[in-house]
Design an enzyme around this catalytic site. Structure first.
Site, PDB file in Angstrom:
ATOM      1  N   THR A  48       7.320  12.252   2.461  1.00 35.60           N
ATOM      2  CA  THR A  48       8.663  12.476   3.006  1.00 35.60           C
ATOM      3  C   THR A  48       9.662  12.788   1.910  1.00 35.60           C
ATOM      4  O   THR A  48      10.672  13.451   2.148  1.00 35.60           O
ATOM      5  CB  THR A  48       9.120  11.236   3.805  1.00 35.60           C
ATOM      6  OG1 THR A  48       8.067  10.844   4.685  1.00 35.60           O
ATOM      7  CG2 THR A  48      10.373  11.517   4.605  1.00 35.60           C
ATOM      8  N   TYR A 137      -3.313   5.413   0.248  1.00 40.63           N
ATOM      9  CA  TYR A 137      -2.588   6.236   1.218  1.00 40.63           C
ATOM     10  C   TYR A 137      -3.563   7.251   1.790  1.00 40.63           C
ATOM     11  O   TYR A 137      -3.944   8.212   1.127  1.00 40.63           O
ATOM     12  CB  TYR A 137      -1.409   6.923   0.518  1.00 40.63           C
ATOM     13  CG  TYR A 137      -0.537   7.804   1.380  1.00 40.63           C
ATOM     14  CD1 TYR A 137      -0.545   7.727   2.771  1.00 40.63           C
ATOM     15  CD2 TYR A 137       0.330   8.723   0.791  1.00 40.63           C
ATOM     16  CE1 TYR A 137       0.272   8.535   3.539  1.00 40.63           C
ATOM     17  CE2 TYR A 137       1.158   9.531   1.555  1.00 40.63           C
ATOM     18  CZ  TYR A 137       1.122   9.439   2.929  1.00 40.63           C
ATOM     19  OH  TYR A 137       1.935  10.239   3.689  1.00 40.63           O
ATOM     20  N   LYS A 165      -1.759   2.377   3.394  1.00 41.06           N
ATOM     21  CA  LYS A 165      -0.976   3.129   4.371  1.00 41.06           C
ATOM     22  C   LYS A 165      -1.966   4.047   5.074  1.00 41.06           C
ATOM     23  O   LYS A 165      -2.408   5.055   4.520  1.00 41.06           O
ATOM     24  CB  LYS A 165       0.132   3.927   3.673  1.00 41.06           C
ATOM     25  CG  LYS A 165       0.973   4.767   4.629  1.00 41.06           C
ATOM     26  CD  LYS A 165       2.028   5.581   3.881  1.00 41.06           C
ATOM     27  CE  LYS A 165       2.874   6.404   4.855  1.00 41.06           C
ATOM     28  NZ  LYS A 165       3.882   7.235   4.135  1.00 41.06           N
ATOM     29  N   MET A 206       4.919   2.039   7.320  1.00 36.15           N
ATOM     30  CA  MET A 206       5.569   2.824   6.279  1.00 36.15           C
ATOM     31  C   MET A 206       6.078   4.070   6.975  1.00 36.15           C
ATOM     32  O   MET A 206       5.291   4.913   7.404  1.00 36.15           O
ATOM     33  CB  MET A 206       4.611   3.120   5.134  1.00 36.15           C
ATOM     34  CG  MET A 206       4.190   1.844   4.414  1.00 36.15           C
ATOM     35  SD  MET A 206       3.205   2.140   2.932  1.00 36.15           S
ATOM     36  CE  MET A 206       3.018   0.452   2.326  1.00 36.15           C
TER      37      MET A 206
END
Length: 290
Positions: A48, A137, A165, A206
């Site tokens: 992001t 992740y 995540k 998250m």
């Protein structure tokens, strides 16, 4: 444990000015907005945050400035992973010396398409490079390669890997929560699964949507913790179409459009990502009732 009280961790956007440089002057307003709306941890230079288009020096400067602004109020997690293990190892060594970084977020290597043993060795090398705690992740929609749950569980046994995540769905989250060591934290990276992950025993989310709906998500998790399942589920039902709207075009274009609309100036995106068209923005704002 550094994240034991962090259920809503925001993957923060990176504000840019009109020339495309990081707009450090816009960071205080953005950070304040997040902390005022129940963000309990901040990820910098993640997906992001448009990490693929940030330079090394930009990331270091961004980390230091947000650390200064947050001043220890919530954990700071910094993106450390690339598709080059040696580069990732050197970067995690470098940032581990920066006081105020609480963990590194290491993404599955993209483009190379490693097998599971390659993934294991990649993350093991990053985890062993420093004392900085590492969060896995797994986001196969961005990376193509994906961590099998069995590989994640194998990595969870390493002392310096503290969380994941996970963006591969509820089945993966469920198995991770059931089988991982008790001190290993399981977060979803999908806003739409925030309710479900918390309900099955995961740590939280998250999030991208917490830029806009942090307080609603906090209320949802609070209701779950208090056993008010119907109340929590009602909040989730109200949030779901709004969360989906924030991913209706490639992220973070929607959330940046919404933040700008709300007066929290974060600028546009760096190519090859592009901002929402006026029609896309109008549709998103309509779904969000803004």
């Amino acid at each position: 444990m550094i994240l034991e009280n962090a259920t809503i961790i925001t993957a923060m956007v990176t504000p840019f000015n009109e020339s495309g440089a990081i707009d450090f002057a816009k960071l205080p307003q953005l950070v304040k907005h997040l902390l005022d709306n129940h963000t309990e941890g901040i990820i910098l230079a993640g997906t992001t945050g448009e990490s693929p288009t940030l330079t090394h020096d930009e990331e270091i400067e961004l980390f230091n400035e947000v650390i200064r602004l947050v001043d220890g109020r919530v954990p700071i997690i910094c993106g450390v992973g690339t598709n080059d293990t040696r580069d990732s190892v050197e970067f995690v060594k470098e940032i581990s010396a920066i006081r105020g970084i609480d963990a590194g977020l290491a993404v599955v290597p993209y483009y190379n398409k490693p097998n599971q043993e390659g993934l294991y060795q990649h993350f093991k090398a990053i985890a062993e490079a420093s004392d900085l705690p590492i969060i896995l992740y797994n986001v196969p929609g961005r990376t193509v390669a994906s961590l099998d749950v069995s590989t994640s569980l194998r990595l969870a046994e390493l002392d310096n890997i503290i969380a994941i995540k996970e963006c591969f769905g509820l089945d993966a989250l469920t198995e991770l929560v059931e089988k991982a060591p008790k001190d290993f934290l399981v977060y979803t990276g999908e806003d739409s699964l925030a309710f479900s992950n918390k309900a099955i025993g995961g740590q939280g989310v998250m999030s991208v949507a917490s830029h806009v709906f942090g307080t609603d998500m906090h209320d949802m998790f609070k209701a779950l913790d208090q056993g008010e399942i119907k109340k929590a589920a009602s909040i989730q039902r109200q949030l779901l179409p709004k969360m989906n709207a924030l991913f209706s075009v490639p992220s973070p274009a929607p959330v940046k459009a919404v933040l700008n609309h709300l007066g929290i100036s974060v600028g546009e995106l760096r190519l090859p990502l592009v901002s929402c068209t006026s029609e896309e923005k109008a549709k998103i704002l309509s779904i969000l009732d803004l």
